[in-house]
Scaffold this motif. Structure first.
Motif, PDB file in Angstrom:
ATOM      1  N   ARG A   9       1.114  -1.151  -0.118  1.00  0.00           N
ATOM      2  CA  ARG A   9       0.326   0.228  -0.252  1.00  0.00           C
ATOM      3  C   ARG A   9       0.803   1.267   0.383  1.00  0.00           C
ATOM      4  N   ALA A  11       0.278   5.289   1.364  1.00  0.00           N
ATOM      5  CA  ALA A  11      -0.429   6.243   1.843  1.00  0.00           C
ATOM      6  C   ALA A  11      -0.175   7.185   3.212  1.00  0.00           C
ATOM      7  N   PRO A  12      -0.271   7.980   1.680  1.00  0.00           N
ATOM      8  CA  PRO A  12      -0.126   9.708   1.176  1.00  0.00           C
ATOM      9  C   PRO A  12      -0.515   9.915   2.323  1.00  0.00           C
ATOM     10  N   SER A  13      -0.401  11.212   3.108  1.00  0.00           N
ATOM     11  CA  SER A  13      -1.050  12.180   3.639  1.00  0.00           C
ATOM     12  C   SER A  13      -1.393  13.290   3.131  1.00  0.00           C
ATOM     13  N   GLU A  45      -4.202   9.125   4.084  1.00  0.00           N
ATOM     14  CA  GLU A  45      -4.040   9.383   5.346  1.00  0.00           C
ATOM     15  C   GLU A  45      -4.810  11.096   5.516  1.00  0.00           C
ATOM     16  N   TYR A 206      -2.285   9.195  13.184  1.00  0.00           N
ATOM     17  CA  TYR A 206      -1.949   7.955  12.407  1.00  0.00           C
ATOM     18  C   TYR A 206      -1.109   6.915  12.888  1.00  0.00           C
ATOM     19  N   VAL A 210      -2.887   3.728  10.734  1.00  0.00           N
ATOM     20  CA  VAL A 210      -2.220   2.957   9.937  1.00  0.00           C
ATOM     21  C   VAL A 210      -2.263   1.371   9.974  1.00  0.00           C
ATOM     22  N   ARG A 224       7.702   1.783   2.751  1.00  0.00           N
ATOM     23  CA  ARG A 224       7.790   3.154   3.080  1.00  0.00           C
ATOM     24  C   ARG A 224       9.458   3.796   3.357  1.00  0.00           C
ATOM     25  N   HIS A 228      10.329   6.886   8.328  1.00  0.00           N
ATOM     26  CA  HIS A 228       9.167   5.950   9.323  1.00  0.00           C
ATOM     27  C   HIS A 228       9.570   4.246  10.141  1.00  0.00           C
TER      28      HIS A 228
HETATM   29  N1  GLU Z   1       0.185   8.933   5.577  1.00  0.00           N
HETATM   30  C1  GLU Z   1       2.307   8.434   5.782  1.00  0.00           C
HETATM   31  C2  GLU Z   1       3.024   9.275   5.109  1.00  0.00           C
HETATM   32  O1  GLU Z   1       2.573  10.154   4.463  1.00  0.00           O
HETATM   33  C3  GLU Z   1       2.491   7.426   5.400  1.00  0.00           C
HETATM   34  C4  GLU Z   1       3.479   6.444   6.287  1.00  0.00           C
HETATM   35  C5  GLU Z   1       3.284   4.729   5.676  1.00  0.00           C
HETATM   36  O2  GLU Z   1       3.990   4.662   5.102  1.00  0.00           O
HETATM   37  O3  GLU Z   1       3.194   4.513   7.498  1.00  0.00           O
HETATM   38  O4  GLU Z   1       4.042   9.364   5.518  1.00  0.00           O
END
Ligand code: GLU
Length: 564
Positions: A9, A11-13, A45, A206, A210, A224, A228
């Motif tokens: 996946r 998962a952009p904010s 996200e 988050y 997540v 990712r 992170h």
């Molecule tokens: N929403 C997080 C971000 O944009 C995703 C981080 C992840 O991949 O867990 O940095």
């Protein structure tokens, strides 16, 4: 039991534009899923209500579609006529802001089992504790003061509507992450405190969202950025507390600028801020942004201006803003295929040789999807080499067909070079393409080649040296040819490339002159310099009337030069 299908996946904010690092994550997630005949999920996200926007989410989806990174499960959108996304497996919705009930159910269960608890400190109280920790030179960890309050009392205060957060009770033990790229990473309990999983506004953080979503969406592999990695032990602790499987983790290297600094959105502000300071700007020189905002931004390096305002400011100051977001590269005339190729090499190496024995570097998305593996991912920072990206882009353009190049440019220019778009027929552009492609590193370079068509007929700046070289030297033979050809061009029928080139050739042989001796003075007269696509094409796109007006004015200026 057959192994679970691979599900990755991205998962952009949606707090801004799609950063190049995010695009690389999406690319690797897609490639890994394709390689294993799995699925690629896209999730938005947007639990940070203050910083997220629907517009930013839409922009990210468009950028991904432009790159050609189509998702299997995710928001269903139509981009450029193609339908992307959907919820075939029934694991949506894919915007976290639409999943609050799901999170609350899980949070309530964690509270019921004692793995999470309500805490009532106000932001001011927490801030005071933070300052105290700094003064004492100790880490700022939550002191579990809320756990001193009996559980029933906490429950009563929550039921009475008192504002609170929910914290996760982090186990007091070391947690090991098995990372496919970095190996075993163990973090001791001192590194973590009881972090917040639901904020005062009722939204999950988050970390909570997540973990819940990765599990419920069946994600098997989390790829990712390394930024992170610090979060992963928290996520593993949450997964254990909720009885979820721990997915496979693979953290990708960070992306750095050539000068060794981390590549960040702030680099754009940095470049424009430096230009403002260099030219003594202290307030706003553009209408879209007020002076006080600019003054505060100039003083505070951590501040960012809205991107439109930043670009406007950069244009006024004539400063180049470094491309950072996918949209920046698109605007600058990069094509998605070479950009993806370049991004893939930011942290991944196919470890293959070309037929000539060189390291294999040029490949397409299909190749990446067939070969991407964690073994080829580097552990150390990746360097963003802009010259290399430019050469990838130039080479890609050089290998395109004329038709593909023209269609790509037309689609691009409609959005980014409206002045030039529409000045040419597609057929004219296809004829001009062989002269343009070798000189274009980006789509934007078309402007330097075809910009002559936009010049104001009465405003072309004729450089004295150029006039001398092509018109005046050797007894002003060039000027004579120009005047002679003026008469020919006034009559030639039709005023098209083939007839014009034939007329130039006819004039040259009749007057026993080389072709260049006739063509160059005309080229200078109509474009202001000695470089342009083939003369017939150049004149055809300018049109007879404007070409003659330019020639007349040039003749006049050249004559004044002679007599002056
Ligand atoms: N929403 C997080 C971000 O944009 C995703 C981080 C992840 O991949 O867990 O940095």
């Amino acid at each position: 039991m057959p192994p679970a299908p691979v599900i990755t996946r991205f998962a952009p904010s949606p707090t801004g534009h799609l950063h190049i690092g995010g695009a690389r994550t999406a690319l690797f997630c897609l490639a890994y899923a394709r390689k294993h005949s799995g699925r690629f999920v896209l999730r938005i996200e947007d639990t940070d209500q203050r910083r997220s926007s629907e517009a930013a989410a839409g922009g990210i989806l468009e950028d991904l579609a432009w790159l050609g990174l189509a998702w299997d499960d995710g928001p269903e959108v139509e981009v450029a006529g193609a339908n992307l996304g959907g919820d075939e497996r029934g694991v949506g919705p894919f915007h976290q802001s639409k999943r609050l009930d799901t999170y609350n159910e899980r949070i309530d269960a964690l509270i019921a089992s004692g793995a999470a608890y309500a805490a009532f400190e106000t932001p001011d109280e927490l801030e005071a504790k933070r300052r105290e920790a700094i003064a004492q030179k100790v880490g700022n960890r939550y002191d579990r003061a809320a756990l001193e309050i009996p559980a029933e009392e906490r429950a009563r205060r929550v039921a009475a509507g008192e504002e609170h957060v929910v914290r996760f009770r982090m186990p007091d033990e070391a947690i090991s992450v098995h990372d496919e790229v970095l190996g075993e990473v163990t973090v001791g309990p001192d590194e973590f405190d009881d972090f917040i999983i639901r904020k005062r506004d009722g939204f999950p953080t988050y970390h909570l969202a997540v973990v819940v979503d990765d599990a419920l969406m069946g994600v098997t592999h989390v790829l990712r950025g390394q930024e992170h990695l610090i979060n992963t032990p928290r996520h593993i602790a949450l997964q254990r507390a909720m009885g979820f499987n721990v997915p496979t983790y693979a953290h990708m290297p960070l992306i750095f600028n050539a000068d060794g600094s981390k590549m960040s959105k702030r680099d754009k502000d940095k470049a424009v801020r430096a230009a403002c300071k260099a030219s003594g700007v202290s307030e706003s020189p553009v209408a879209s942004i007020d002076g006080a905002t600019v003054a505060a931004w100039l003083k505070d390096k951590t501040r960012q201006l809205p991107s439109e305002a930043l670009l406007e400011l950069a244009a006024v100051l004539s400063v180049e803003v470094p491309e950072i977001d996918v949209g920046d590269f698109q605007r600058a005339g990069y094509l998605p295929q070479p950009l993806l190729n370049f991004l893939a090499l930011l942290g991944w190496n196919p470890k293959q040789k070309t037929a000539g024995g060189q390291d294999l570097e040029r490949f397409d998305l299909d190749f990446l999807c067939a070969h991407f593996d964690f073994g080829g991912v580097g552990k150390t920072n990746a360097k963003f080499d802009r010259a290399k990206l430019l050469s990838f882009n130039a080479d890609y353009i050089a290998e395109m067909s004329d038709e593909a190049f023209v269609d790509t440019w037309l689609a691009w220019a409609e959005r980014y070079d409206a002045d030039l778009h529409g000045r040419f027929t597609r057929e004219q552009l296809v004829r001009l393409a062989p002269a343009m492609r070798p000189r274009c590193k980006t789509l934007r370079d078309v402007r330097t080649i075809l910009g002559f068509v936009l010049l104001d007929d009465a405003g072309i700046d004729y450089d004295g040296k150029v006039l001398h070289k092509h018109l005046l030297k050797g007894g002003a033979k060039g000027l004579e040819a120009l005047e002679g050809m003026r008469g020919v061009l006034a009559e030639v029928q039709p005023f098209g490339a083939a007839a014009i080139d034939a007329a130039v050739a006819g004039y040259a042989s009749e007057h026993e002159l080389g072709m260049g001796k006739v063509a160059q003075p005309i080229r200078v007269a109509v474009t202001g310099n000695g470089v342009s696509p083939p003369l017939g094409d150049t004149l055809e796109v300018i049109g007879r009337e404007r070409a003659l007006a330019r020639i007349d004015r040039c003749v006049q200026i050249a004559k004044a030069e002679v007599s002056g």
